[in-house]
Design a protein around this motif. Structure first.
Motif, mmCIF file in Angstrom:
data_model
loop_
_atom_site.group_PDB
_atom_site.id
_atom_site.type_symbol
_atom_site.label_atom_id
_atom_site.label_comp_id
_atom_site.label_asym_id
_atom_site.label_seq_id
_atom_site.Cartn_x
_atom_site.Cartn_y
_atom_site.Cartn_z
ATOM 1 N N ILE A 146 1.453 0.519 2.465
ATOM 2 C CA ILE A 146 2.169 -0.633 2.746
ATOM 3 C C ILE A 146 1.269 -1.664 3.616
ATOM 4 C CG2 ILE A 146 4.076 -1.745 3.961
ATOM 5 C CD1 ILE A 146 5.797 0.461 2.387
ATOM 6 N N GLU A 147 0.986 -1.046 4.752
ATOM 7 C CA GLU A 147 0.264 -1.950 5.907
ATOM 8 C C GLU A 147 -1.186 -2.532 5.018
ATOM 9 O OE1 GLU A 147 -0.159 -3.836 9.074
ATOM 10 O OE2 GLU A 147 1.221 -2.375 8.582
ATOM 11 N N ALA A 148 -1.607 -1.851 4.014
ATOM 12 C CA ALA A 148 -2.751 -2.485 3.259
ATOM 13 C C ALA A 148 -2.364 -3.624 2.524
ATOM 14 C CB ALA A 148 -3.398 -1.375 2.550
ATOM 15 N N LEU A 149 -1.276 -3.675 2.032
ATOM 16 C CA LEU A 149 -0.869 -5.081 1.131
ATOM 17 C C LEU A 149 -0.224 -5.857 2.062
ATOM 18 C CD1 LEU A 149 0.817 -3.299 -1.995
ATOM 19 C CD2 LEU A 149 -1.098 -4.704 -1.458
ATOM 20 N N ARG A 150 0.298 -5.743 3.142
ATOM 21 C CA ARG A 150 1.012 -6.770 4.013
ATOM 22 C C ARG A 150 0.437 -8.137 4.091
ATOM 23 N NH1 ARG A 150 5.079 -5.684 6.984
ATOM 24 N NH2 ARG A 150 4.767 -3.510 6.852
ATOM 25 N N PRO A 151 -1.074 -8.304 4.237
ATOM 26 C CA PRO A 151 -1.547 -9.683 3.842
ATOM 27 C C PRO A 151 -1.512 -10.345 2.726
ATOM 28 C CG PRO A 151 -3.131 -7.817 4.890
ATOM 29 C CD PRO A 151 -1.992 -7.254 4.394
ATOM 30 N N TYR A 152 -1.098 -9.505 1.924
ATOM 31 C CA TYR A 152 -0.979 -10.008 0.335
ATOM 32 C C TYR A 152 0.438 -10.282 -0.232
ATOM 33 C CZ TYR A 152 -5.844 -8.672 0.495
ATOM 34 O OH TYR A 152 -7.246 -8.258 1.154
ATOM 35 N N ALA A 153 1.303 -9.539 0.091
ATOM 36 C CA ALA A 153 2.750 -9.619 -0.221
ATOM 37 C C ALA A 153 3.956 -9.426 0.460
ATOM 38 C CB ALA A 153 2.587 -8.111 -1.374
ATOM 39 N N GLU A 154 5.059 -9.801 0.036
ATOM 40 C CA GLU A 154 6.358 -9.650 0.794
ATOM 41 C C GLU A 154 6.490 -8.295 0.628
ATOM 42 O OE1 GLU A 154 9.210 -12.440 -0.626
ATOM 43 O OE2 GLU A 154 7.972 -13.968 -0.548
ATOM 44 N N ILE A 155 6.956 -7.571 1.639
ATOM 45 C CA ILE A 155 7.466 -6.215 1.683
ATOM 46 C C ILE A 155 9.032 -6.099 1.684
ATOM 47 C CG2 ILE A 155 7.092 -4.046 2.689
ATOM 48 C CD1 ILE A 155 4.572 -5.261 1.719
ATOM 49 N N PRO A 156 9.524 -5.809 0.660
ATOM 50 C CA PRO A 156 11.213 -5.597 0.740
ATOM 51 C C PRO A 156 11.514 -4.328 1.284
ATOM 52 C CG PRO A 156 10.195 -4.866 -1.355
ATOM 53 C CD PRO A 156 9.198 -5.467 -0.731
ATOM 54 N N ASP A 157 12.720 -4.608 2.154
ATOM 55 C CA ASP A 157 13.329 -3.479 2.594
ATOM 56 C C ASP A 157 13.632 -2.363 1.693
ATOM 57 O OD1 ASP A 157 13.644 -5.131 5.031
ATOM 58 O OD2 ASP A 157 15.805 -5.612 4.487
ATOM 59 N N GLY A 158 13.377 -1.264 2.181
ATOM 60 C CA GLY A 158 13.672 0.081 1.239
ATOM 61 C C GLY A 158 12.510 0.513 0.625
ATOM 62 N N ALA A 207 -2.589 0.810 -4.281
ATOM 63 C CA ALA A 207 -2.270 -0.825 -3.965
ATOM 64 C C ALA A 207 -3.352 -1.291 -4.627
ATOM 65 C CB ALA A 207 -2.178 -0.950 -2.643
ATOM 66 N N GLN A 208 -2.962 -2.395 -5.302
ATOM 67 C CA GLN A 208 -3.780 -3.177 -6.237
ATOM 68 C C GLN A 208 -3.448 -4.643 -6.068
ATOM 69 O OE1 GLN A 208 -3.253 -1.355 -9.987
ATOM 70 N NE2 GLN A 208 -5.067 -0.449 -9.803
ATOM 71 N N VAL A 209 -4.456 -5.538 -5.751
ATOM 72 C CA VAL A 209 -4.260 -6.954 -5.873
ATOM 73 C C VAL A 209 -5.139 -7.811 -6.844
ATOM 74 C CG1 VAL A 209 -4.154 -8.891 -4.450
ATOM 75 C CG2 VAL A 209 -3.354 -7.027 -3.189
ATOM 76 N N PHE A 210 -4.594 -8.373 -7.976
ATOM 77 C CA PHE A 210 -5.322 -9.188 -8.830
ATOM 78 C C PHE A 210 -5.238 -10.377 -8.577
ATOM 79 C CE2 PHE A 210 -3.859 -5.125 -10.662
ATOM 80 C CZ PHE A 210 -5.107 -4.597 -11.414
ATOM 81 N N ASP A 211 -6.550 -11.142 -8.666
ATOM 82 C CA ASP A 211 -6.394 -12.642 -8.438
ATOM 83 C C ASP A 211 -7.055 -13.338 -9.956
ATOM 84 O OD1 ASP A 211 -5.137 -13.128 -5.778
ATOM 85 O OD2 ASP A 211 -6.859 -12.516 -4.974
ATOM 86 N N GLU A 246 -1.374 -11.004 -8.581
ATOM 87 C CA GLU A 246 -0.405 -10.022 -8.718
ATOM 88 C C GLU A 246 -0.552 -8.634 -7.851
ATOM 89 O OE1 GLU A 246 -0.482 -8.881 -13.027
ATOM 90 O OE2 GLU A 246 -0.260 -10.893 -13.431
ATOM 91 N N VAL A 247 0.439 -8.438 -7.456
ATOM 92 C CA VAL A 247 0.323 -7.078 -6.507
ATOM 93 C C VAL A 247 1.221 -5.840 -6.991
ATOM 94 C CG1 VAL A 247 0.877 -6.709 -4.004
ATOM 95 C CG2 VAL A 247 0.074 -8.980 -4.568
ATOM 96 N N TYR A 248 0.680 -4.752 -6.919
ATOM 97 C CA TYR A 248 1.244 -3.716 -7.425
ATOM 98 C C TYR A 248 1.157 -2.502 -6.174
ATOM 99 C CZ TYR A 248 1.063 -5.914 -11.692
ATOM 100 O OH TYR A 248 1.344 -6.732 -12.831
ATOM 101 N N ILE A 249 2.029 -1.376 -6.017
ATOM 102 C CA ILE A 249 2.102 -0.522 -5.178
ATOM 103 C C ILE A 249 2.720 0.589 -5.955
ATOM 104 C CG2 ILE A 249 4.197 -0.975 -4.086
ATOM 105 C CD1 ILE A 249 2.960 -0.249 -1.436
ATOM 106 N N GLY A 250 2.277 1.757 -5.506
ATOM 107 C CA GLY A 250 2.838 2.891 -6.115
ATOM 108 C C GLY A 250 2.222 4.241 -5.628
#
Length: 141
Positions: free
Chosen positions: A66-78, A34-38, A20-24
């Motif tokens: 966003i750059e920190a999450l790039r290896p873990y999640a799809e980054i949507p436009d916007g 940013a948080q990544v839970f496995d 699970e990947v969260y950003i905010g």
């Protein structure tokens, strides 16, 4: 100020099926996070693979988080714009941007729900409730 918590679509990795990947934006700490839970460990505790943005003013731009999450999640436009908006506005934004969740929401439902930016302008007043004493009567106000 409002806070933001957005769930993103994890990149497909068979070794991490429960990811699970969260950003905010955290208004109290004035930082993006940013948080990544496995999944969970053998004790039932969350496995936190990435957890950044826990210190005051640690991450100040959407691009950095966003750059920190790039290896873990799809980054949507916007996403950068949504993060900037949440920082600038006084409203809380909670969103799930995973494609399967977005697809499950029908167009009819989207047409019924006003944009989040209009919700804080809803004209709440005592006359709406048809009570001469007003909405707050009997509520200790």
């Amino acid at each position: 100020m409002g806070d933001t918590r957005i769930r993103l679509q994890p990149l497909s990795e068979p070794s991490h099926p429960d990811r699970e990947v969260y950003i905010g934006w955290d208004s109290a700490l004035q930082t993006y996070f940013a948080q990544v839970f496995d999944g969970v460990d053998e004790y039932g505790e969350d496995r936190l693979t990435l957890d950044i943005g826990n210190d005051i003013g640690q991450i100040t731009t959407p691009a950095d988080v966003i750059e920190a999450l790039r290896p873990y999640a799809e980054i949507p436009d916007g996403l950068p714009d949504l993060l900037e908006l949440s920082r600038a506005e006084d409203e809380t934004i909670i969103a799930d941007l995973r494609p399967q969740v977005l697809d499950a929401v029908s167009q009819e439902w989207r047409d019924l729900v006003p944009p989040a930016s209009t919700l804080d302008h809803f004209p709440f007043d005592d006359e709406m409730f048809g009570d001469d004493e007003g909405f707050h009567s009997g509520m200790g106000y």
